[in-house]
Each structure stands twice: as C-alpha cells, then as structure tokens.
Design an enzyme around this catalytic site. Structure first.
Site, PDB file in Angstrom:
ATOM      1  CE1 TYR A   1      -5.030  -7.235  13.357  1.00  0.00           C
ATOM      2  CE2 TYR A   1      -6.582  -5.778  12.407  1.00  0.00           C
ATOM      3  CZ  TYR A   1      -5.647  -6.169  13.501  1.00  0.00           C
ATOM      4  OH  TYR A   1      -5.228  -4.986  14.393  1.00  0.00           O
ATOM      5  CB  SER A   2      -7.773 -11.462   6.454  1.00  0.00           C
ATOM      6  OG  SER A   2      -8.404 -10.010   5.756  1.00  0.00           O
TER       7      SER A   2
ATOM      8  CD  GLU B   1     -11.426  -2.711  -3.189  1.00  0.00           C
ATOM      9  OE1 GLU B   1     -11.252  -1.380  -3.474  1.00  0.00           O
ATOM     10  OE2 GLU B   1     -10.831  -3.398  -2.533  1.00  0.00           O
TER      11      GLU B   1
ATOM     12  CG  ASP C   1     -15.103   0.002   8.067  1.00  0.00           C
ATOM     13  OD1 ASP C   1     -14.910   1.259   7.700  1.00  0.00           O
ATOM     14  OD2 ASP C   1     -14.313  -0.946   7.821  1.00  0.00           O
TER      15      ASP C   1
END
Ligand code: ADE
Length: 311
Positions: free
Chosen positions: A45-46, A119, A158
């Site tokens: 979605y992004s 990350e 999440d």
C-alpha cells in the site's frame, strides 16, 4: 481533510524585519519542498522514498500512499491509525519520528525520520546471527519501546525485524504502525486486556497463538513477537518457520520450536518464559524487564539509549 489541518503540516518561523518587528510566518510543507532521490522500500500500500527538503538540506524517508488504491482496498482506517499512533508516540526514543503529513491530488505523504542503517533484519542476515552483546543491546531497546507504546495505549501488532530500523546512532526505530490498535484506559486507569482482532493482523512467523486460536490480539502479542525476535537474533532464524504460512501457523499453535545446543542459557530461559501459548501465563513487559538477562540494565536513566553499540 484533517490530514493537513494538523500541526505537523505547519512550519512556524519567526523573522525580525528592518524596523525590529517580529513577523511570524506560517508555512505549509508540500511535496514541492522535497526532492526525491531513491526508493527505500516498497509495500502493498505504500512506497518509501529518500527525500531531501530543498530549503534545509535535511534528508527524510517519505512514505507515499496512492489515495485511489487506499480507498479501493478499504485501507483508509489503517492510514489514519498509523498517523494517530505516530502522533501519539512522537516524543519517544525508539519510535520513528513523524515530521509532517500532507497530500496532493493523487497521494498521501508521511515525512518520516530517515534511518540510514537499514533494518534489523538486514543486520541479522548480513552476519548470520548476532552476538550475545548485540542481542542484549537491541533487545533492551526493543522491550523499552514496547513498554512505552503500551503505556500510551498503543499495541503495535506487527513487530518484526523488517519493522525495526537502525538509526544514525545505531539505536532502533520502530516503524509501520498501520496495523496498530489504539486502546483507551478504562475507569480504573488500566488498559483493557481482551482486544479482539476483526481480521488477521501481523506476519506469520511472529503471530501469537491467541490470534490464531481466538482472534485475540492484545499487549501480550507484542511480547510474543519480542520473544521470537530475541530468538532470531541469536539463532539467525525465527523460532517458527514452516514451508508456507499454514505450516508456520501449525508450528505456532503447537509451540513447535527448539533451541540449538549452543543457545545461551539466560536467553533461553527468557525466550522459554515468553513463548508460552496462554497469554496470561506469558511474561509481561514488566517481568521481561525484571528478568536476569537484563539484570545490569538501568531502565530509568536512559543508558539503554545512550550507550555505544557493541562492535
Ligand atoms: N524504509 C522504510 N522506512 C524507512 C525509514 N524511515 N528510513 C530508512 N528506510 C526506510
């Protein structure tokens, strides 16, 4: 419409003119203020782009969402949750900072703190696994930031190594609050404990057994994910991993995982007390902080965030 009305979109500058009068200028940030250079990440979605504010030279991570796609896929609610959760948590260490939100005809924009060191997942992959010292360093920050989120009524739902970014000073920055749950305090000041999830939230490898069994997803689910990540930092792989999502879910609900022979005893004890099927029997955030693994940590003086990272 509330998207641009919020304070985050406005920059207030004070200037003094030749006569000595203070002029307050209110200026709205817009997409025209940024130069976009490279793509940092891409989701369903992004898209996250590296963007530079052309007037200040400051670099940001700008998350862009296509409005038509968000509306078509019925994700408007989640975009608002992400914005509200970030605004609620914006003053804390360990949470990616939200600077501005704005929109144009096509897209919504979140101007976020840029995490130059990638990350936590990439770090684990690069080295295969982390040292006990590195695991201690990151796990102390992670439980401290989970404690902060929960005390402000935000359940992330999440938490995973892809959503844990490494900032310029090598401390963690938790991101992606699109599936968070914001809960209000009850009359007695406590937060509700039975939060039902209307649909699946999270990622298979870190999903709690109570979500799979009872569609229940409260604060203990974030502690479960924390336990999975601590295991993964040492072992190099998450505790529950099947050949597909269904196989992973089966392993989670049967608590099918094992420690390798060299897994350090103290960390093993901590993980064992977290990876417990019944959320009521699982360690709470406070109990995790009080575990022997964190015996040398001072949670009050900020040293968790100010100590240099291990080599
Ligand atoms: N990828 C997604 N969000 C990011 C951020 N804030 N910084 C760096 N990379 C990212």
């Amino acid at each position: 419409s509330s998207w641009e009305d919020r304070g985050a979109a406005r920059i207030v500058t004070k200037e003094t003119d030749a006569a000595g009068n203070v002029i307050t200028k209110v200026q709205k940030k817009s997409v025209r203020d940024f130069e976009f250079t490279k793509e940092l990440g891409d989701g369903s979605y992004s898209t996250v782009m590296l963007g530079t504010d052309t007037t200040t030279g400051t670099v940001y991570a700008i998350k862009m969402l296509d409005k038509r796609h968000i509306i078509r896929e019925k994700k408007v609610k989640y975009v608002n949750i992400e914005k509200n959760a970030l605004n609620k948590l914006n003053k804390a260490r360990g949470i990616v900072h939200l600077y501005y939100t704005f929109q144009d005809q096509r897209s919504l924009y979140f101007v976020l703190e840029y995490a130059p060191n990638g990350e936590l997942l990439s770090l684990i992959k690069k080295y295969g696994s982390l040292t006990v010292e590195a695991c201690h360093y990151y796990s102390a920050q992670l439980i401290d930031v989970i404690d902060y989120m929960h005390s402000h009524g935000v359940v992330h739902r999440d938490i995973k190594p892809e959503n844990i970014l490494i900032g310029s000073d090598n401390t963690i920055l938790v991101t992606d609050f699109g599936t968070a749950k914001i809960v209000d305090r009850q009359d007695d000041g406590s937060f509700p404990t039975d939060i039902r999830a209307s649909s699946f939230v999270g990622t298979a490898e870190y999903v709690s057994p109570e979500l799979l069994n009872d569609k229940y997803c409260g604060m203990p689910a974030d502690v479960w994910a924390f336990g999975c990540i601590v295991y993964q930092m040492i072992a190099g792989k998450p505790p529950f991993k099947g050949s597909n999502e269904y196989q992973t879910f089966q392993k989670v609900i049967k608590l099918q995982y094992a420690f390798s022979a060299g897994f350090p005893t103290v960390v093993r004890d901590l993980v064992k007390r977290i990876l417990i099927l019944k959320p009521r029997d699982r360690l709470t955030v406070a109990q995790v902080k009080a575990h022997f693994w964190f015996r040398d940590v001072n949670w009050e003086d900020g040293s968790v965030w100010d100590t240099a990272p291990p080599e």
